[in-house]
Design a protein around this motif. Sequence first.
Motif, PDB file in Angstrom:
ATOM      1  N   THR A  45       0.837  -1.207   0.000  1.00 35.05           N
ATOM      2  CA  THR A  45       0.000   0.000   0.000  1.00 35.05           C
ATOM      3  C   THR A  45       0.869   1.255   0.000  1.00 35.05           C
ATOM      4  N   GLN A  87      -7.335   0.509  -0.280  1.00 33.02           N
ATOM      5  CA  GLN A  87      -7.562  -0.725   0.478  1.00 33.02           C
ATOM      6  C   GLN A  87      -8.572  -0.485   1.597  1.00 33.02           C
ATOM      7  N   ASP A 178      -5.995  -1.531  -4.990  1.00 35.03           N
ATOM      8  CA  ASP A 178      -5.400  -2.033  -3.750  1.00 35.03           C
ATOM      9  C   ASP A 178      -6.366  -2.990  -3.054  1.00 35.03           C
ATOM     10  N   GLU A 179      -6.095  -4.265  -3.180  1.00 33.18           N
ATOM     11  CA  GLU A 179      -6.903  -5.340  -2.584  1.00 33.18           C
ATOM     12  C   GLU A 179      -8.384  -5.222  -2.924  1.00 33.18           C
TER      13      GLU A 179
HETATM   14 MG   LIG Z   1      -1.980  -2.724   2.105  1.00 32.51          MG
END
Ligand SMILES: [Mg+2]
Lengths: 262, 334
Positions: A45, A87, A178-179
Amino acid sequence: MSDTLLQARQIYKAFGGVQAVTGVDLAIQRGEIFALIGPNGAGKTTTFNVISGTHALDQGEVIFDGHAIHGQAAHRIAALGLVRTFQNLQIFGTLTVLENVMVGRHMHTRTGFVTAALRWPGVRAEERETRARAQAYLKVVGLDGRADEPAGSLPFGQQRLLEIARALAAEPKLLMLDEPAAGLTRPEIDALNSLIRRIQAEGVTIVLVEHDMNLVMGLANRVAVLHYGRKLADGTPAEVQADERVIGAYLGVGWDAAPAYA
Amino acid sequence: MKTVAPAQWAGLGLVIALAVIPLLVRNNYQIFILILIAVDTILTVGLSLVMGYAGQVSLGHATFFGVGAYATALLSARFGWPPALALPAAAGLTALAGYLLGVPIFRLRGHYLAMATLGLNVIFILILKNEAEVTGGPSGFTDIPPLALGGLTFDSDVKMYYLVWAVTLGVLWLSLNVVNSRVGRALRAIHASEVAAEALGVDANAYKLKVFAMAAGFAGLAGGLYAQAIHFISPSSFDVLVSIELVTMAAVGGLASVWGSIFGAATVVLLAQFIRDRMGVLLAGASGEQEIIVFGLLLVVIMVFLPEGLTVGGLRVLRAWPITRRLRAARDQT
Ligand SMILES: [Mg+2]
Ligand SMILES: Nc1ncnc2c1ncn2[C@@H]1O[C@H](COP(=O)(O)OP(=O)(O)OP(=O)(O)O)[C@@H](O)[C@H]1O
């Protein structure tokens, strides 16, 4: 025009005493899906944050589409076509679902304080067009039925989809996710999988941070592995999965039997 | 689109009510109170754009009210400008001042931003009091000429009433247009998540500066009208206590509500009047302080129980009330 869309060289970022990213090099090719993986706290991240300008980096340089973007404000980097999701969801919870996506159109619209205040000719037409386009992006992720609900009231999985729709509305050259699968159910992940493929097919380059190895290995053209802020390895999914250090640090043996998210 | 019609009816009703009120109210003092409500509405709308929409705390909004009032006074009484020119010039200057002061101020966030705006107000009052040769010092500035347009001089309370309310409606219209636009969305997005707004290309700092300048411009306009309505201004009309009153108005009106500003301004002005008239008897010897105690308490109660403000929050609570819910359920069944 070079084939490398994003080039990061020797990027560093520390938080107090914690060295979150240490001398990472990345090269993302146009049109590919590039996955960034690694254990919790590996610096994935943070890498997103310093590339997208959300955080300032300590050292290093980042070239995006021929522009040096290190040290630039996030909104300038976005204007060059680099758009990311978060995220820890960053939905505009007080705006409606549709309005969230309309904010995604910000860079492609012009109405300012004076023209808005005076209802200048063209303002209403632009507003109507923005609304229509935003509605179309909602349809891409299947949220068009919830356009007028407050975004904060959407269930978690749909908020993730909304972030993607909002980012797509910005028409990025490079989309950094992000995820995106975190907290999603199995059917939702399958839908996400095909959505990401469709986005790639539209010509958008994608960088993906993800813990779901089935998703990553199925989608990615190339993979880089971070570990304690350093790049441990990169290559094709097959190369990375065969790498002894990667298996030792992250994947372990038989990773595919135990996806990170059930 | 369905909600537009009722809002337009409400707007029309308001205009008609405002037009006939002076015919019914012959008491000059009451007309004057209504002028104050209009001036405070203009101030509150600006503040709610900054606080309610963009999410940036300002505890020094009375500064810009004062800048507009003193600029109008100086330009017209000292430099001999026609008052009709001094007023818009003062508003423009105040907007510019807001923009320039915003540059250092918006490097700060949250509590620091609140402290900086408060500090700005304190410094402004010190300047007003100490630069007596320019400002008249603590005793103020007198003989501010009334506004005149063509042959029409706004020298009576009723004439001023119509002028100030016409300007107020104009300001409300401009604000509604901004709020319901790309710009309004960007401001609310910054409020909800500044990092996400930036990641989508919204230049958050530029928007904060511009909305602050817009609110300052409105406040400058309000200040100029106020000076021309009462012909006399002094530092106490623009001090920190006034800024707190303005925040109370915005909170009562529903921080992110343009129409609510009228309600907030009216409630607080009338309440302040009531306190001044009645409470002075109860609390002998107390002067301005009792007001600020009441408003402080009111503000705390609203912020704790109805953070969206009295109108918006109140409506939400009303909707959630068991009785209303049952009534609605019954209605929906039929
Ligand atoms: Mg992360
Ligand atoms: N804003 C911050 N302030 C302080 N420390 C931070 C901050 N952001 C990240 N860190 C630290 O930097 C390191 C890297 O964190 P980062 O969030 O980049 O990891 P990650 O690879 O994304 O992990 P995860 O898979 O859990 O999301 C961690 O030790 C984390 O605690």
